[in-house]
Motif scaffolding. Structure first.
Motif, PDB file in Angstrom:
ATOM      1  N   GLU A   1     -73.935  -6.362  -4.757  1.00 56.99           N
ATOM      2  CA  GLU A   1     -72.617  -6.806  -5.225  1.00 56.99           C
ATOM      3  C   GLU A   1     -72.748  -7.828  -6.350  1.00 56.99           C
ATOM      4  O   GLU A   1     -71.961  -7.835  -7.295  1.00 56.99           O
ATOM      5  CB  GLU A   1     -71.820  -7.387  -4.060  1.00 56.99           C
ATOM      6  CG  GLU A   1     -71.448  -6.351  -3.007  1.00 56.99           C
ATOM      7  CD  GLU A   1     -70.559  -6.927  -1.921  1.00 56.99           C
ATOM      8  OE1 GLU A   1     -69.675  -7.734  -2.240  1.00 56.99           O
ATOM      9  OE2 GLU A   1     -70.757  -6.558  -0.747  1.00 56.99           O
TER      10      GLU A   1
ATOM     11  N   ASP B   1     -73.761  -6.129  -9.620  1.00 56.41           N
ATOM     12  CA  ASP B   1     -72.589  -5.468 -10.186  1.00 56.41           C
ATOM     13  C   ASP B   1     -71.683  -6.479 -10.892  1.00 56.41           C
ATOM     14  O   ASP B   1     -71.161  -6.219 -11.986  1.00 56.41           O
ATOM     15  CB  ASP B   1     -71.812  -4.760  -9.065  1.00 56.41           C
ATOM     16  CG  ASP B   1     -70.611  -3.977  -9.599  1.00 56.41           C
ATOM     17  OD1 ASP B   1     -70.798  -3.124 -10.476  1.00 56.41           O
ATOM     18  OD2 ASP B   1     -69.480  -4.226  -9.128  1.00 56.41           O
ATOM     19  N   LEU B   2     -71.539  -7.658 -10.281  1.00 57.95           N
ATOM     20  CA  LEU B   2     -70.723  -8.721 -10.870  1.00 57.95           C
ATOM     21  C   LEU B   2     -71.330  -9.208 -12.189  1.00 57.95           C
ATOM     22  O   LEU B   2     -70.618  -9.424 -13.174  1.00 57.95           O
ATOM     23  CB  LEU B   2     -70.610  -9.882  -9.874  1.00 57.95           C
ATOM     24  CG  LEU B   2     -69.510 -10.917 -10.097  1.00 57.95           C
ATOM     25  CD1 LEU B   2     -68.135 -10.273 -10.005  1.00 57.95           C
ATOM     26  CD2 LEU B   2     -69.631 -12.022  -9.051  1.00 57.95           C
TER      27      LEU B   2
ATOM     28  N   ARG C   1     -68.520 -17.094 -17.544  1.00 62.11           N
ATOM     29  CA  ARG C   1     -68.520 -15.639 -17.672  1.00 62.11           C
ATOM     30  C   ARG C   1     -68.225 -14.971 -16.322  1.00 62.11           C
ATOM     31  O   ARG C   1     -67.465 -13.996 -16.262  1.00 62.11           O
ATOM     32  CB  ARG C   1     -69.858 -15.156 -18.232  1.00 62.11           C
ATOM     33  CG  ARG C   1     -70.014 -15.446 -19.715  1.00 62.11           C
ATOM     34  CD  ARG C   1     -71.419 -15.218 -20.209  1.00 62.11           C
ATOM     35  NE  ARG C   1     -71.803 -13.805 -20.209  1.00 62.11           N
ATOM     36  CZ  ARG C   1     -72.978 -13.374 -20.656  1.00 62.11           C
ATOM     37  NH1 ARG C   1     -73.862 -14.249 -21.156  1.00 62.11           N
ATOM     38  NH2 ARG C   1     -73.275 -12.089 -20.639  1.00 62.11           N
TER      39      ARG C   1
ATOM     40  N   GLU D   1     -64.502 -15.534 -15.179  1.00 61.86           N
ATOM     41  CA  GLU D   1     -63.543 -14.661 -15.869  1.00 61.86           C
ATOM     42  C   GLU D   1     -63.389 -13.327 -15.132  1.00 61.86           C
ATOM     43  O   GLU D   1     -62.292 -12.784 -15.037  1.00 61.86           O
ATOM     44  CB  GLU D   1     -63.996 -14.423 -17.313  1.00 61.86           C
ATOM     45  CG  GLU D   1     -62.979 -13.697 -18.150  1.00 61.86           C
ATOM     46  CD  GLU D   1     -63.394 -13.588 -19.616  1.00 61.86           C
ATOM     47  OE1 GLU D   1     -62.778 -12.774 -20.325  1.00 61.86           O
ATOM     48  OE2 GLU D   1     -64.320 -14.325 -20.041  1.00 61.86           O
ATOM     49  N   ILE D   2     -64.507 -12.824 -14.596  1.00 66.03           N
ATOM     50  CA  ILE D   2     -64.479 -11.568 -13.850  1.00 66.03           C
ATOM     51  C   ILE D   2     -63.895 -11.778 -12.452  1.00 66.03           C
ATOM     52  O   ILE D   2     -63.042 -11.024 -11.986  1.00 66.03           O
ATOM     53  CB  ILE D   2     -65.893 -10.957 -13.736  1.00 66.03           C
ATOM     54  CG1 ILE D   2     -66.480 -10.708 -15.130  1.00 66.03           C
ATOM     55  CG2 ILE D   2     -65.869  -9.687 -12.913  1.00 66.03           C
ATOM     56  CD1 ILE D   2     -65.655  -9.772 -15.990  1.00 66.03           C
TER      57      ILE D   2
ATOM     58  N   GLN E   1     -60.031 -12.223 -12.263  1.00 64.99           N
ATOM     59  CA  GLN E   1     -59.158 -11.185 -12.835  1.00 64.99           C
ATOM     60  C   GLN E   1     -58.159 -10.666 -11.809  1.00 64.99           C
ATOM     61  O   GLN E   1     -58.464 -10.556 -10.647  1.00 64.99           O
ATOM     62  CB  GLN E   1     -60.012 -10.004 -13.347  1.00 64.99           C
ATOM     63  CG  GLN E   1     -60.669 -10.295 -14.683  1.00 64.99           C
ATOM     64  CD  GLN E   1     -61.477  -9.102 -15.198  1.00 64.99           C
ATOM     65  OE1 GLN E   1     -61.709  -8.129 -14.486  1.00 64.99           O
ATOM     66  NE2 GLN E   1     -61.912  -9.185 -16.443  1.00 64.99           N
TER      67      GLN E   1
ATOM     68  N   ARG F   1     -73.243  -7.534 -14.233  1.00 60.48           N
ATOM     69  CA  ARG F   1     -73.054  -6.499 -15.255  1.00 60.48           C
ATOM     70  C   ARG F   1     -71.617  -6.512 -15.798  1.00 60.48           C
ATOM     71  O   ARG F   1     -71.392  -6.341 -16.991  1.00 60.48           O
ATOM     72  CB  ARG F   1     -73.407  -5.120 -14.688  1.00 60.48           C
ATOM     73  CG  ARG F   1     -74.910  -4.900 -14.505  1.00 60.48           C
ATOM     74  CD  ARG F   1     -75.231  -3.436 -14.253  1.00 60.48           C
ATOM     75  NE  ARG F   1     -76.670  -3.224 -14.191  1.00 60.48           N
ATOM     76  CZ  ARG F   1     -77.372  -3.133 -13.069  1.00 60.48           C
ATOM     77  NH1 ARG F   1     -76.752  -3.229 -11.899  1.00 60.48           N
ATOM     78  NH2 ARG F   1     -78.682  -2.949 -13.097  1.00 60.48           N
ATOM     79  N   LYS F   2     -70.659  -6.709 -14.909  1.00 62.83           N
ATOM     80  CA  LYS F   2     -69.259  -6.779 -15.352  1.00 62.83           C
ATOM     81  C   LYS F   2     -69.032  -7.974 -16.264  1.00 62.83           C
ATOM     82  O   LYS F   2     -68.137  -7.957 -17.114  1.00 62.83           O
ATOM     83  CB  LYS F   2     -68.329  -6.867 -14.137  1.00 62.83           C
ATOM     84  CG  LYS F   2     -68.204  -5.554 -13.379  1.00 62.83           C
ATOM     85  CD  LYS F   2     -67.302  -5.707 -12.161  1.00 62.83           C
ATOM     86  CE  LYS F   2     -67.166  -4.393 -11.411  1.00 62.83           C
ATOM     87  NZ  LYS F   2     -66.353  -4.536 -10.175  1.00 62.83           N
ATOM     88  N   ALA F   3     -69.869  -9.009 -16.088  1.00 61.89           N
ATOM     89  CA  ALA F   3     -69.773 -10.190 -16.952  1.00 61.89           C
ATOM     90  C   ALA F   3     -70.642 -10.036 -18.199  1.00 61.89           C
ATOM     91  O   ALA F   3     -70.923 -11.006 -18.901  1.00 61.89           O
ATOM     92  CB  ALA F   3     -70.187 -11.440 -16.172  1.00 61.89           C
ATOM     93  N   ASP F   4     -71.089  -8.798 -18.456  1.00 60.16           N
ATOM     94  CA  ASP F   4     -71.852  -8.434 -19.667  1.00 60.16           C
ATOM     95  C   ASP F   4     -73.260  -9.008 -19.722  1.00 60.16           C
ATOM     96  O   ASP F   4     -73.809  -9.212 -20.821  1.00 60.16           O
ATOM     97  CB  ASP F   4     -71.077  -8.821 -20.939  1.00 60.16           C
ATOM     98  CG  ASP F   4     -69.809  -8.001 -21.101  1.00 60.16           C
ATOM     99  OD1 ASP F   4     -69.800  -6.823 -20.686  1.00 60.16           O
ATOM    100  OD2 ASP F   4     -68.820  -8.540 -21.635  1.00 60.16           O
TER     101      ASP F   4
ATOM    102  N   ARG G   1     -77.008  -8.132 -19.459  1.00 62.57           N
ATOM    103  CA  ARG G   1     -77.695  -6.863 -19.674  1.00 62.57           C
ATOM    104  C   ARG G   1     -78.847  -6.700 -18.675  1.00 62.57           C
ATOM    105  O   ARG G   1     -79.999  -7.024 -18.972  1.00 62.57           O
ATOM    106  CB  ARG G   1     -78.211  -6.798 -21.110  1.00 62.57           C
ATOM    107  CG  ARG G   1     -77.095  -6.701 -22.162  1.00 62.57           C
ATOM    108  CD  ARG G   1     -77.610  -6.995 -23.551  1.00 62.57           C
ATOM    109  NE  ARG G   1     -77.985  -8.402 -23.688  1.00 62.57           N
ATOM    110  CZ  ARG G   1     -78.567  -8.919 -24.767  1.00 62.57           C
ATOM    111  NH1 ARG G   1     -78.844  -8.149 -25.795  1.00 62.57           N
ATOM    112  NH2 ARG G   1     -78.867 -10.209 -24.824  1.00 62.57           N
TER     113      ARG G   1
END
Length: 209
Positions: A17, A20-21, A202, A205-206, A209, A23-26, A28
């Protein structure tokens, strides 16, 4: 090497989890990040080093500064009471700590036995209830304790409640909600505040949301 920010991550469901979080926050993270059996992973393009650890050990690594930040369950933080900063509720791996036991049973008036892998949490809870109990620390299969007469109650993590139900146990009290938190070593936070704050922002922000 010193430019790396070191993050301690728990293995298992929280890791999946949390990755995944990130990656959603960009961030890499390469695909092999999820399947690697390595205990230390370096992502050079992000200047990040990850230490993969048992959930209970993450707060220890962060407190002692071998990891600058970490991702730890609130259950572990309540149990370990380590000297770390809690920076952000990531709102993942949601569950809660609860008291459970066999249905329609009362605990003994004379020092009831409570089994848990969270002895400090269990002891604190029953002390707040004005009850003197004997804590038996177990590391796994906590649900077994009431079934074999080792303890009258257990204190454990509950996610869906299915494990309790399958073992014929019922919940008697909820102790605390649990989610995973982003934590930091106090010294690292002072020295690397800009970098750590960027990660917090970062992720926040995710999360929000």
């Amino acid at each position: 090497m010193n430019s790396f920010l070191t993050i301690a991550m728990p293995k298992g469901r929280i890791f999946e989890e949390a990755a995944d979080l990130l990656r959603k926050a960009d961030f890499r993270l390469p695909p092999e990040f999820d399947d690697s059996r390595k205990l230390i992973l370096e992502i050079e393009e992000e200047n990040l080093r990850f230490i993969l650890a048992k959930p209970m050990d993450v707060v220890t690594y962060v407190e002692h500064g071998v990891a600058d930040v970490g991702i730890a369950g609130k259950d572990v933080m309540l149990e370990e009471e380590r000297d770390v900063y809690e920076l952000l509720d990531l709102k993942i791996s949601t569950c809660y700590l609860a008291v459970a036991g066999l249905p329609n049973t009362k605990i003994s008036d004379i020092t009831p036995k409570i089994a848990s892998k969270y002895p400090n949490v269990a002891s604190s809870y029953f002390r707040e209830q004005g009850e003197q109990v004997e804590i038996i620390k177990l590391n796994g299969s906590i649900e077994l304790a009431p079934l074999i007469g080792l303890a009258e109650r257990i204190v454990d993590i509950v996610s869906t409640g299915q494990t309790l139900k399958e073992n014929g146990l019922v919940e008697y009290a909820k102790i605390a909600d649990v989610t995973s938190r982003l934590i930091a070593n106090p010294v690292s936070y002072r020295i690397k505040e800009k970098r750590i704050t960027e990660i917090v922002d970062r992720l926040a922000e995710i999360v929000n949301q």
